[in-house]
Design an enzyme around this catalytic site. Structure first.
Site, short mmCIF file in Angstrom:
data_model
loop_
_atom_site.label_atom_id
_atom_site.label_comp_id
_atom_site.label_asym_id
_atom_site.label_seq_id
_atom_site.Cartn_x
_atom_site.Cartn_y
_atom_site.Cartn_z
N LYS A 31 0.74 -1.34 0.16
CA LYS A 31 -0.12 0.09 0.21
C LYS A 31 1.06 1.46 0.04
CE LYS A 31 -3.83 -2.09 -0.02
NZ LYS A 31 -4.71 -2.27 -1.17
N ARG A 32 2.18 0.93 -0.40
CA ARG A 32 3.08 2.26 -0.30
C ARG A 32 3.10 2.80 0.63
NH1 ARG A 32 3.08 -0.86 -4.15
NH2 ARG A 32 3.21 -0.59 -6.31
N ALA A 50 3.31 6.92 0.81
CA ALA A 50 2.16 7.72 -0.02
C ALA A 50 1.37 8.60 0.94
CB ALA A 50 1.40 6.64 -0.70
N LEU A 105 -1.52 10.00 3.64
CA LEU A 105 -2.83 9.45 4.34
C LEU A 105 -3.35 8.34 3.60
CD1 LEU A 105 -5.35 10.17 6.08
CD2 LEU A 105 -6.25 11.27 4.20
N GLY A 145 1.07 13.32 3.49
CA GLY A 145 1.43 12.76 4.75
C GLY A 145 2.65 12.31 5.02
N GLU A 179 5.01 15.12 5.64
CA GLU A 179 4.43 15.40 7.01
C GLU A 179 5.33 14.45 8.01
OE1 GLU A 179 0.04 15.63 6.55
OE2 GLU A 179 0.41 17.56 6.95
N GLU A 215 -2.28 17.13 -2.13
CA GLU A 215 -3.41 17.26 -1.39
C GLU A 215 -4.27 18.15 -2.50
OE1 GLU A 215 -0.51 17.05 0.13
OE2 GLU A 215 -1.06 16.52 2.27
N GLY A 249 -3.16 17.83 6.99
CA GLY A 249 -3.57 17.80 8.39
C GLY A 249 -2.51 17.29 9.36
C1 1HE Z 1 -2.64 3.69 -1.36
C2 1HE Z 1 -2.06 4.93 -1.31
C3 1HE Z 1 -2.77 5.96 -0.58
C4 1HE Z 1 -0.91 3.95 -2.90
N1 1HE Z 1 -3.57 5.28 0.46
N2 1HE Z 1 -3.79 3.41 -0.65
N3 1HE Z 1 -1.39 10.57 -1.13
C5 1HE Z 1 -1.42 10.69 -2.57
O1 1HE Z 1 -2.03 11.34 -3.21
C6 1HE Z 1 -0.49 9.67 -3.05
C7 1HE Z 1 -1.43 8.42 -3.82
N4 1HE Z 1 -0.53 7.39 -4.22
C8 1HE Z 1 0.32 7.36 -5.36
O2 1HE Z 1 0.36 8.50 -5.86
C9 1HE Z 1 0.92 6.37 -5.81
O3 1HE Z 1 0.33 5.27 -5.29
C10 1HE Z 1 2.47 6.32 -5.60
C11 1HE Z 1 3.23 7.54 -6.49
C12 1HE Z 1 2.85 6.41 -4.11
C13 1HE Z 1 3.05 4.93 -5.82
O4 1HE Z 1 2.70 4.61 -7.31
P1 1HE Z 1 2.67 3.14 -7.69
O5 1HE Z 1 2.14 2.80 -9.27
O6 1HE Z 1 3.79 2.44 -7.32
O7 1HE Z 1 1.25 2.41 -6.75
P2 1HE Z 1 0.12 2.33 -7.14
O8 1HE Z 1 -0.42 1.43 -8.22
O9 1HE Z 1 -0.58 3.57 -7.36
O10 1HE Z 1 -0.73 1.71 -5.61
C14 1HE Z 1 -0.26 0.48 -5.38
C15 1HE Z 1 -1.22 0.34 -4.24
O11 1HE Z 1 -0.96 0.96 -2.95
C16 1HE Z 1 -2.75 0.28 -4.53
O12 1HE Z 1 -3.39 -0.61 -3.89
P3 1HE Z 1 -4.18 -1.98 -4.52
O13 1HE Z 1 -4.98 -2.78 -3.35
O14 1HE Z 1 -4.78 -1.32 -5.83
O15 1HE Z 1 -2.89 -2.70 -5.11
C17 1HE Z 1 -2.86 1.70 -4.07
O16 1HE Z 1 -4.29 1.95 -3.86
C18 1HE Z 1 -2.18 1.77 -2.75
N5 1HE Z 1 -2.07 2.97 -2.36
N6 1HE Z 1 -1.09 5.14 -2.21
C19 1HE Z 1 -4.06 4.20 0.28
N7 1HE Z 1 -2.36 7.17 -0.23
C20 1HE Z 1 -3.25 14.16 7.60
S1 1HE Z 1 -3.93 14.92 5.81
C21 1HE Z 1 -2.69 14.10 4.81
C22 1HE Z 1 -3.19 14.07 3.42
C23 1HE Z 1 -2.61 13.23 2.41
O17 1HE Z 1 -1.39 12.80 2.89
S2 1HE Z 1 -3.26 13.56 0.92
C24 1HE Z 1 -1.84 12.64 -0.16
C25 1HE Z 1 -2.44 11.21 -0.27
#
Ligand code: 1HE
Length: 270
Positions: free
Chosen positions: A32-33, A70, A72, A119, A122, A142, A150
């Site tokens: 889940k990265r 990755a 939140l 996050g 963060e 975000e 957050g």
């Molecule tokens: C996740 C998450 C996640 C991956 N929550 N499950 N963060 C983001 O907007 C970043 C979101 N993630 C990404 O952009 C990409 O996943 C990555 C660049 C980190 C990695 O890419 P990749 O191609 O290696 O992996 P993927 O195919 O996108 O994801 C692999 C699996 O990890 C997949 O699950 P699967 O069950 O479909 O295999 C994804 O759903 C899972 N996964 N990232 C949940 N973030 C206190 S407020 C804070 C606010 C924030 O942090 S917002 C920023 C959120």
């Protein structure tokens, strides 16, 4: 007063003692990265609340797999369909964990690879030193996800890179990587021929060789003092220095300097 760390109770993180008081805490959901779900945050609260009383001298914070973190857990957040109050309490637990890290007095070195986003940034910005490698990149997606930070980015990321760069990262999704990321303050070290983890371990061992009370002041007092007026910070600095600079173990180190057995400060070889 010393307490034990029961490593068996950690399941979302891997917690290991690597000798001489150096511990490695690894976010351990690479599939889940290493997205931060509620349970992972509770494990960080648990470890970093205990570490200062458990003889931990330095911590390397790492992420399993190709990406540090990755941010939140967006799937959990979607599935929970949280109320504003629910999510406020989620954020408060993040702050509990990250404040324990920044103010806990134990040096924390973050070993960063791949995505350090949202996050995840963060979390990384709550460590005292950040080490990146060629694969590491930083972003605050975000803005694109319809969310807001957050977990303290408005404080710590803005502190590292400045308000204008943080706003740019959030409005445009700008990614920072390579030497530029070091130059703007996101990381202090960029490794090109070995892993960020190897370098972080080296730095943790160096830090662990300092006196614990000295490290406590470095990894607690400086952050507290940043929150004070200059007048109060100068007063607090005097009090901290009064305690730290007269500790018996420091006398031994001063004696070693006086008898010339202690190494001198020299420029590093280029
Ligand atoms: C996740 C998450 C996640 C991956 N929550 N499950 N963060 C983001 O907007 C970043 C979101 N993630 C990404 O952009 C990409 O996943 C990555 C660049 C980190 C990695 O890419 P990749 O191609 O290696 O992996 P993927 O195919 O996108 O994801 C692999 C699996 O990890 C997949 O699950 P699967 O069950 O479909 O295999 C994804 O759903 C899972 N996964 N990232 C949940 N973030 C206190 S407020 C804070 C606010 C924030 O942090 S917002 C920023 C959120």
């Amino acid at each position: 007063m010393s307490v034990e760390i029961d490593t068996s109770r950690f399941t979302k993180t891997a917690v290991e003692h690597h000798g001489d008081g150096v511990w490695v805490v690894t976010l351990n959901r690479p599939e889940k990265r290493n997205a931060l779900d509620v349970h992972t945050i509770e494990e960080l609260v648990d470890f970093f609340s205990t570490a200062p009383r458990a003889g931990v001298k330095a911590v390397v914070l790492a992420g399993a797999g190709d990406h540090f973190c990755a941010g939140l857990d967006l799937i959990e957040h979607h599935d929970e369909d949280r109320s504003p109050a629910d999510f406020m309490h989620v954020c408060l637990r993040w702050h509990e964990a990250f404040n324990k890290m920044e103010y806990g007095g134990v040096p924390i070195i973050a070993a960063l690879q791949g995505a350090v986003v949202g996050g995840g940034l963060e979390l990384a910005s709550s460590a005292h030193i950040r080490v990146m490698d060629d694969t590491t990149y930083f972003a605050l997606p975000e803005g694109q996800r319809g969310l807001f930070t957050g977990g303290g980015a408005t404080i710590r990321v803005a502190d590292l890179v400045g308000k204008a760069r943080m706003i740019d990262m959030m409005l445009t999704g700008r990614v920072h990587q390579g030497q530029e990321a070091v130059d703007i303050g996101l990381a202090q070290y960029l490794e090109t021929d070995r892993s960020s983890l190897d370098k972080a371990m080296e730095l943790a061992r160096q830090a662990a060789a300092n006196l614990p009370l000295t490290n406590f002041a470095i990894c607690s007092a400086i952050s507290h003092m940043q929150n004070m007026s200059s007048l109060d910070a100068a007063y607090a600095e005097s009090v901290v220095a009064g305690v730290v600079n007269t500790q018996p173990l420091a006398r031994e180190r001063l004696a070693a300097f006086a008898d010339r057995s202690a190494p001198r400060v020299r420029p590093t070889s280029r």
